[in-house]
Design a protein around this motif. Structure first.
Motif, PDB file in Angstrom:
ATOM      1  N   ALA A 128       0.822  -1.214   0.000  1.00 21.11           N
ATOM      2  CA  ALA A 128       0.000   0.000   0.000  1.00 21.11           C
ATOM      3  C   ALA A 128       0.855   1.262   0.000  1.00 21.11           C
ATOM      4  O   ALA A 128       0.386   2.331  -0.396  1.00 21.11           O
ATOM      5  CB  ALA A 128      -0.940  -0.003   1.204  1.00 21.11           C
ATOM      6  N   ARG A 129       2.101   1.133   0.451  1.00 23.65           N
ATOM      7  CA  ARG A 129       2.995   2.294   0.415  1.00 23.65           C
ATOM      8  C   ARG A 129       3.494   2.583  -0.994  1.00 23.65           C
ATOM      9  O   ARG A 129       3.969   3.673  -1.275  1.00 23.65           O
ATOM     10  CB  ARG A 129       4.199   2.070   1.349  1.00 23.65           C
ATOM     11  N   GLN A 130       3.396   1.575  -1.885  1.00 21.84           N
ATOM     12  CA  GLN A 130       3.980   1.736  -3.213  1.00 21.84           C
ATOM     13  C   GLN A 130       2.971   1.692  -4.347  1.00 21.84           C
ATOM     14  O   GLN A 130       3.241   2.196  -5.435  1.00 21.84           O
ATOM     15  CB  GLN A 130       5.037   0.642  -3.450  1.00 21.84           C
ATOM     16  N   VAL A 131       1.816   1.059  -4.110  1.00 25.91           N
ATOM     17  CA  VAL A 131       0.836   0.873  -5.181  1.00 25.91           C
ATOM     18  C   VAL A 131      -0.497   1.459  -4.745  1.00 25.91           C
ATOM     19  O   VAL A 131      -0.924   1.271  -3.602  1.00 25.91           O
ATOM     20  CB  VAL A 131       0.661  -0.633  -5.515  1.00 25.91           C
ATOM     21  N   LYS A 132      -1.162   2.135  -5.649  1.00 28.96           N
ATOM     22  CA  LYS A 132      -2.492   2.670  -5.373  1.00 28.96           C
ATOM     23  C   LYS A 132      -3.507   1.545  -5.562  1.00 28.96           C
ATOM     24  O   LYS A 132      -3.821   1.162  -6.689  1.00 28.96           O
ATOM     25  CB  LYS A 132      -2.802   3.840  -6.306  1.00 28.96           C
ATOM     26  N   VAL A 133      -4.003   0.994  -4.456  1.00 25.30           N
ATOM     27  CA  VAL A 133      -4.886  -0.172  -4.495  1.00 25.30           C
ATOM     28  C   VAL A 133      -5.882  -0.072  -3.355  1.00 25.30           C
ATOM     29  O   VAL A 133      -5.586   0.509  -2.308  1.00 25.30           O
ATOM     30  CB  VAL A 133      -4.052  -1.477  -4.394  1.00 25.30           C
ATOM     31  N   ASP A 134      -7.071  -0.615  -3.559  1.00 21.83           N
ATOM     32  CA  ASP A 134      -8.085  -0.611  -2.506  1.00 21.83           C
ATOM     33  C   ASP A 134      -7.525  -1.298  -1.257  1.00 21.83           C
ATOM     34  O   ASP A 134      -7.216  -2.494  -1.283  1.00 21.83           O
ATOM     35  CB  ASP A 134      -9.339  -1.345  -2.989  1.00 21.83           C
ATOM     36  N   TYR A 135      -7.371  -0.533  -0.178  1.00 22.76           N
ATOM     37  CA  TYR A 135      -6.694  -1.047   1.015  1.00 22.76           C
ATOM     38  C   TYR A 135      -7.514  -2.132   1.708  1.00 22.76           C
ATOM     39  O   TYR A 135      -6.961  -3.063   2.291  1.00 22.76           O
ATOM     40  CB  TYR A 135      -6.417   0.103   1.979  1.00 22.76           C
ATOM     41  N   ARG A 136      -8.839  -2.037   1.638  1.00 18.07           N
ATOM     42  CA  ARG A 136      -9.689  -3.051   2.262  1.00 18.07           C
ATOM     43  C   ARG A 136      -9.473  -4.411   1.611  1.00 18.07           C
ATOM     44  O   ARG A 136      -9.261  -5.419   2.297  1.00 18.07           O
ATOM     45  CB  ARG A 136     -11.166  -2.663   2.143  1.00 18.07           C
TER      46      ARG A 136
END
Length: 435
Positions: A128-136
């Motif tokens: 999540a620190r490197q890729v824009k992705v749904d965190y849930r």
């Protein structure tokens, strides 16, 4: 289709799934009422079962708290942060991140369930620190890998029946792990899940407009500030020599332990995480700073595990768990017994979320039924194991360490896990029946 199905599931869970503490309170009341109504136990007797068993998981509760704390300290050490960030760099987009975190979690959980819970959650944060992705979905994917733990190297049921002196030995003898963990049907089932679980997670990926992202700055990527020593005590607090004099003997002990034939268990995993963290943080102060952050996520474990111990005591001592298991397999045939055993284990797991504890409850029911119908004993035992692992996707008990590390609530991930529950349930049930 799975993305479309996941939308209402996520909304349903977000709206109606309470905090895990409320969930355990409701389960307590349901178990108590069922013991009174079905087993005809008096309210006072049920209260006695509950109160006497309330503190029976204290050792296990401390072990689980240490899984979270030591795992967090290890992953927050500078070398491990760099390693996780390097692995995360291979994910170039959201879909790749979902698949990668699921595979890492599956592998780690198959090796050891405690290891899998921590590694999956921490790797999700690195991604999540490197890729824009749904965190849930990212965290849900990390947790979904936990589905394979009971079919892996640290599975409670297969290891129990492979151990000399287990409580069912007179009835079934010693059952080798070659017939359970390393059997054809179990390895093939694990292989199928290694393909299906990442694929399902990837297909549930929401569109950008529906995704919920997290600010990378909130995930602890910052480096520790340089320390300025102004007093003698600070020299000890920041002494690399002191840390190494304690840390390396701990690692030497582990080498000796494994060379001597010792295996992985929860205490060994925690010991390994702790002493690796001591060495990799390099100074006591760095370790303590990490500890302060790690302990924040442990509140759920401290308050909820005693309630689950009380529920287990009600279920076991009242005979309710045995009655439930017996009812679920009473109409089974030689072909369908593994399937109905799997389903019954999944239901019992909602109230008795402990692999070893569940085997103690269900083995006296399942084994005689299997022998009477001529069902393969290893397959029947693994049906209990897989049922126990299966409904962990919906039971927030085991998700607490993951949620604590990730900084989410159960309702944030359980909608996605609900879809995995149906998909993996169909796969496991089919494999246990026909493979």
């Amino acid at each position: 289709m799975l993305r479309a199905l996941s939308r209402p599931a996520v909304k349903l869970v977000e709206r109606y799934l309470p905090d895990p503490y409320i969930f355990v309170l409701l389960l307590t009341l349901i178990a108590a009422v069922a013991a009174i109504a079905i087993q005809h136990k008096s309210p006072l007797a049920v209260i006695d079962y509950w109160g006497n068993g309330f503190w029976s998981l204290l050792q296990f509760s401390m072990q689980m708290l240490l899984v979270l704390v030591t795992g967090y300290m290890l992953a927050s050490s500078p070398p491990v942060k760099r390693l996780l960030d390097h692995l995360a760099s291979y994910a170039k987009n959201a879909g790749a991140a979902i698949i990668l975190v699921t595979l890492v979690s599956l592998i780690a959980s198959w090796i050891n369930w405690g290891f899998g819970l921590v590694v999956g959650a921490l790797f999700a944060k690195a991604l999540a620190r490197q890729v824009k992705v749904d965190y849930r979905l990212l965290v849900a994917s990390a947790y979904s890998g936990f589905i394979v733990w009971h079919g892996g190297l640290a599975g409670s049921v297969p290891l129990t029946i492979a151990t000399e002196g287990h409580f069912m030995q007179e009835r079934i003898g010693i059952v080798s792990t070659a017939d359970t963990i390393f059997s054809y049907f179990n390895l093939l089932l694990v292989a199928i899940l290694f393909v299906a679980v990442p694929l399902v997670n990837r297909l549930m990926l929401p569109s950008e407009s529906e995704s919920i992202y997290v600010d990378p700055a909130l995930l602890g990527a910052e480096e520790e500030p340089r320390v300025r020593i102004t007093r003698p005590a600070e020299r000890l607090e920041n002494s690399m020599t002191l840390a190494m004099l304690v840390g390396f003997p701990g690692l030497i002990y582990l080498i000796s332990y494994f060379v001597g034939g010792g295996g992985l268990n929860l205490n060994v995993v925690n010991f390994l995480f702790l002493f690796l963290a001591i060495v990799l943080h390099r100074t006591p102060q760095s370790l303590l700073n990490s500890l302060q952050e790690a302990i924040k996520g442990g509140a759920g474990i401290v308050i909820q595990f005693p309630f689950y111990a009380g529920i287990m005591a009600i279920m076991v001592q009242s005979g309710l768990a045995e009655t439930l298991s017996q009812a679920m397999i009473s109409f089974a045939t030689e072909t369908t017994l593994p399937f109905w055993t799997f389903i019954s284990a999944g239901v019992v797991n909602m109230f008795v979320p402990s692999g070893g504890g569940q085997w103690a409850v269900q083995a006296p029911v399942v084994i005689p039924a299997a022998q009477a119908l001529g069902v393969d004993i290893p397959r029947a035992a693994m049906a209990v194991a897989w049922g126990d692992a299966w409904t962990n996707l919906l039971q927030p008990f085991w998700a607490l360490p993951v949620l604590g590390i990730a900084g989410l609530k159960a309702k944030d991930i359980m909608g996605f896990c609900l879809i995995q529950l149906f998909v993996t349930g169909a796969i496991i049930g089919a494999c246990l029946t026909w493979l």
